[in-house]
Design an enzyme around this catalytic site. Sequence first.
Site, PDB file in Angstrom:
ATOM      1  N   PRO A  76       0.831  -1.215   0.000  1.00  0.00           N
ATOM      2  CA  PRO A  76       0.000   0.000   0.000  1.00  0.00           C
ATOM      3  C   PRO A  76       0.859   1.255   0.000  1.00  0.00           C
ATOM      4  O   PRO A  76       1.835   1.341   0.737  1.00  0.00           O
ATOM      5  CB  PRO A  76      -0.761  -0.112   1.330  1.00  0.00           C
ATOM      6  N   GLY A  78       0.400   5.606  -0.101  1.00  0.00           N
ATOM      7  CA  GLY A  78      -0.467   6.776  -0.100  1.00  0.00           C
ATOM      8  C   GLY A  78       0.078   7.845  -1.031  1.00  0.00           C
ATOM      9  O   GLY A  78       1.261   7.846  -1.379  1.00  0.00           O
ATOM     10  N   SER A 105      -4.047   1.771  -0.233  1.00  0.00           N
ATOM     11  CA  SER A 105      -3.722   2.547   0.974  1.00  0.00           C
ATOM     12  C   SER A 105      -4.915   3.372   1.451  1.00  0.00           C
ATOM     13  O   SER A 105      -5.716   3.858   0.646  1.00  0.00           O
ATOM     14  CB  SER A 105      -2.554   3.489   0.652  1.00  0.00           C
ATOM     15  N   THR A 153      -2.201  -1.056   9.427  1.00  0.00           N
ATOM     16  CA  THR A 153      -0.806  -0.622   9.563  1.00  0.00           C
ATOM     17  C   THR A 153      -0.599  -0.110  10.976  1.00  0.00           C
ATOM     18  O   THR A 153      -1.314   0.795  11.429  1.00  0.00           O
ATOM     19  CB  THR A 153      -0.483   0.444   8.506  1.00  0.00           C
ATOM     20  N   HIS A 277       8.162  -0.207   7.135  1.00  0.00           N
ATOM     21  CA  HIS A 277       7.506   0.837   6.340  1.00  0.00           C
ATOM     22  C   HIS A 277       8.463   1.359   5.259  1.00  0.00           C
ATOM     23  O   HIS A 277       8.454   2.540   4.920  1.00  0.00           O
ATOM     24  CB  HIS A 277       7.060   1.986   7.259  1.00  0.00           C
ATOM     25  N   ASP A 307       7.929  -7.032   3.561  1.00  0.00           N
ATOM     26  CA  ASP A 307       8.260  -6.060   2.519  1.00  0.00           C
ATOM     27  C   ASP A 307       9.488  -5.268   2.937  1.00  0.00           C
ATOM     28  O   ASP A 307       9.981  -5.395   4.068  1.00  0.00           O
ATOM     29  CB  ASP A 307       7.070  -5.137   2.189  1.00  0.00           C
ATOM     30  N   GLY A 309      12.723  -3.244   0.485  1.00  0.00           N
ATOM     31  CA  GLY A 309      13.988  -3.447  -0.223  1.00  0.00           C
ATOM     32  C   GLY A 309      13.998  -4.561  -1.246  1.00  0.00           C
ATOM     33  O   GLY A 309      15.063  -4.908  -1.761  1.00  0.00           O
ATOM     34  N   GLY A 330       7.055  -2.138  -2.832  1.00  0.00           N
ATOM     35  CA  GLY A 330       6.474  -0.795  -2.789  1.00  0.00           C
ATOM     36  C   GLY A 330       6.975   0.103  -3.892  1.00  0.00           C
ATOM     37  O   GLY A 330       6.463   0.107  -5.019  1.00  0.00           O
TER      38      GLY A 330
HETATM   39  C1  LIG Z   1       5.314   6.829  -1.330  1.00  0.00           C
HETATM   40  C2  LIG Z   1       5.001   5.769  -0.302  1.00  0.00           C
HETATM   41  C3  LIG Z   1       3.819   5.847   0.407  1.00  0.00           C
HETATM   42  C4  LIG Z   1       3.516   4.866   1.360  1.00  0.00           C
HETATM   43  N1  LIG Z   1       2.303   4.913   1.990  1.00  0.00           N
HETATM   44  C5  LIG Z   1       1.946   3.909   2.820  1.00  0.00           C
HETATM   45  C6  LIG Z   1       0.646   3.859   3.367  1.00  0.00           C
HETATM   46  O1  LIG Z   1      -0.201   4.715   3.096  1.00  0.00           O
HETATM   47  N2  LIG Z   1       0.356   2.830   4.198  1.00  0.00           N
HETATM   48  C7  LIG Z   1       1.251   1.840   4.503  1.00  0.00           C
HETATM   49  O2  LIG Z   1       0.935   0.925   5.255  1.00  0.00           O
HETATM   50  N3  LIG Z   1       2.493   1.853   3.980  1.00  0.00           N
HETATM   51  C8  LIG Z   1       2.855   2.845   3.123  1.00  0.00           C
HETATM   52  N4  LIG Z   1       4.098   2.836   2.554  1.00  0.00           N
HETATM   53  C9  LIG Z   1       5.030   1.739   2.870  1.00  0.00           C
HETATM   54  C10 LIG Z   1       4.846   0.572   1.909  1.00  0.00           C
HETATM   55  O3  LIG Z   1       3.606  -0.059   2.077  1.00  0.00           O
HETATM   56  C11 LIG Z   1       5.923  -0.496   2.118  1.00  0.00           C
HETATM   57  O4  LIG Z   1       5.947  -0.879   3.455  1.00  0.00           O
HETATM   58  C12 LIG Z   1       7.323  -0.061   1.687  1.00  0.00           C
HETATM   59  O5  LIG Z   1       7.280   0.844   0.599  1.00  0.00           O
HETATM   60  C13 LIG Z   1       8.120  -1.296   1.299  1.00  0.00           C
HETATM   61  O6  LIG Z   1       9.419  -0.977   0.992  1.00  0.00           O
HETATM   62  P1  LIG Z   1       9.958  -0.800  -0.522  1.00  0.00           P
HETATM   63  O7  LIG Z   1       9.416   0.500  -1.003  1.00  0.00           O
HETATM   64  O8  LIG Z   1      11.438  -0.783  -0.319  1.00  0.00           O
HETATM   65  O9  LIG Z   1       9.493  -1.976  -1.344  1.00  0.00           O
HETATM   66  C14 LIG Z   1       4.424   3.818   1.614  1.00  0.00           C
HETATM   67  C15 LIG Z   1       5.622   3.759   0.887  1.00  0.00           C
HETATM   68  C16 LIG Z   1       5.915   4.711  -0.058  1.00  0.00           C
HETATM   69  C17 LIG Z   1       7.196   4.599  -0.832  1.00  0.00           C
END
Ligand SMILES: Cc1cc2nc3c(=O)[nH]c(=O)nc-3n(C[C@H](O)[C@H](O)[C@H](O)COP(=O)(O)O)c2cc1C
Length: 379
Positions: A76, A78, A105, A153, A277, A307, A309, A330
């Site tokens: 997810p 946002g 999200s 979350t 996160h 999740d 990396g 993500g």
């Molecule tokens: C731009 C952005 C917005 C995010 N918004 C949320 C969110 O609204 N809710 C949530 O649970 N995690 C959020 N995340 C975290 C992602 O769900 C996830 O845990 C994370 O991006 C995983 O790592 P990765 O980007 O290295 O794959 C967000 C990540 C990014 C990059």
Amino acid sequence: MIFALDDFEAVARKRLPRCLYGFAANGSERGASVHANAQAYQRWGFMPQTLVDVSNIRQDCSLFGRRYASPVGVAPMGGCALFAHRADEALAAAAHAQRVPFVLSAASSTPLERVLEVAPATWYQGYMPGEEGPITSLLARLKAAKVEVLVLTVDVPVASNRDRDRRLGFSVPLRPTLRLAIDGLMHPRWLAGTFVRTLLADGVPLLPNFSAEGPARPIIAAPSPVARQHRDRFTWDHVRLARRLWHGRLVLKGVLSPADVGRAAEAGADAVILSNHGGRQLDGAVAPLDVLPQAVEAAGAMPVCIDGGVRRGTDVLKALALGARMVFVGRPMLYAASVAGQRGVEAAIQILRAEIATSLALLGCVSADRLCRDHLRAL
Ligand SMILES: Cc1cc2nc3c(=O)[nH]c(=O)nc-3n(C[C@H](O)[C@H](O)[C@H](O)COP(=O)(O)O)c2cc1C
């Protein structure tokens, strides 16, 4: 040209305003957890088995009674509407077409009911308030929309410290400034293809999915008291309450300690997503992969997903071999959406799927669900 997930980032970095790219790419404070997430995968090596018939490699898997084409899902995120026109729908439709899970999200901009029409198996990620009334009304809305999987979350009790965003003039809520305007004007492709197109078609993006109450607020408005709703008071008692009230699958995202994984199982969660996160919350929080084996032990029969990396098929294989059931990705999916919308996200999922298949064959493992600790050595 796009050959690997990282290539989407390179293109997106050029096309997006600096502040927006920074908002996606950066972690909180010094970015220690972002770094740790990537490094954790380098500490494991493969022990391939040779002379195995790998002419029929399988990576399909089941979770919560649904069959998925690959053990990877879209995490997810946002604020996606700022990165690509109708990005939430693009991500959902791509995951649906490629038969992998997509988590919408709470901070998305397309009403969840519309997303579920495009992609009926979409999971919903919520930030729950520490108050019974809003929890009950949100769960009723999700039930009416036929959401099957609710992801709570739990690693955002308060907003984190993102000083790098602030240095680039970016904040949540978004505040329009001359600096942001110049940043946007210097990226004409994004300006025309995302910003102007979205304003003309849909107006200022809203945040309609935080709660069941009140009119949706624009992404540039200060968060409503309802949106924040005492999130800092959300505790295990509220998880148990959500469990009692929620008919569907309940997943906790953002737990890291094996003790919390055990508590989640006791509270009746159907799964956890081990996550820091993406390094965007507590800087210095350990990489989920580093605690995965202990978390799997603490979880008992409850599935553990992960999740943070994950950029290559080999990363997915390592997480699965250490006991993860589903691996979420993500940022690369968001970059793919910003480069080419639904088509881009589908391409990203296909690249990952092809890498998983190739790596399984080279490892001499015929099926992703047969991956185990014997396939790895700690380096
Ligand atoms: C731009 C952005 C917005 C995010 N918004 C949320 C969110 O609204 N809710 C949530 O649970 N995690 C959020 N995340 C975290 C992602 O769900 C996830 O845990 C994370 O991006 C995983 O790592 P990765 O980007 O290295 O794959 C967000 C990540 C990014 C990059």
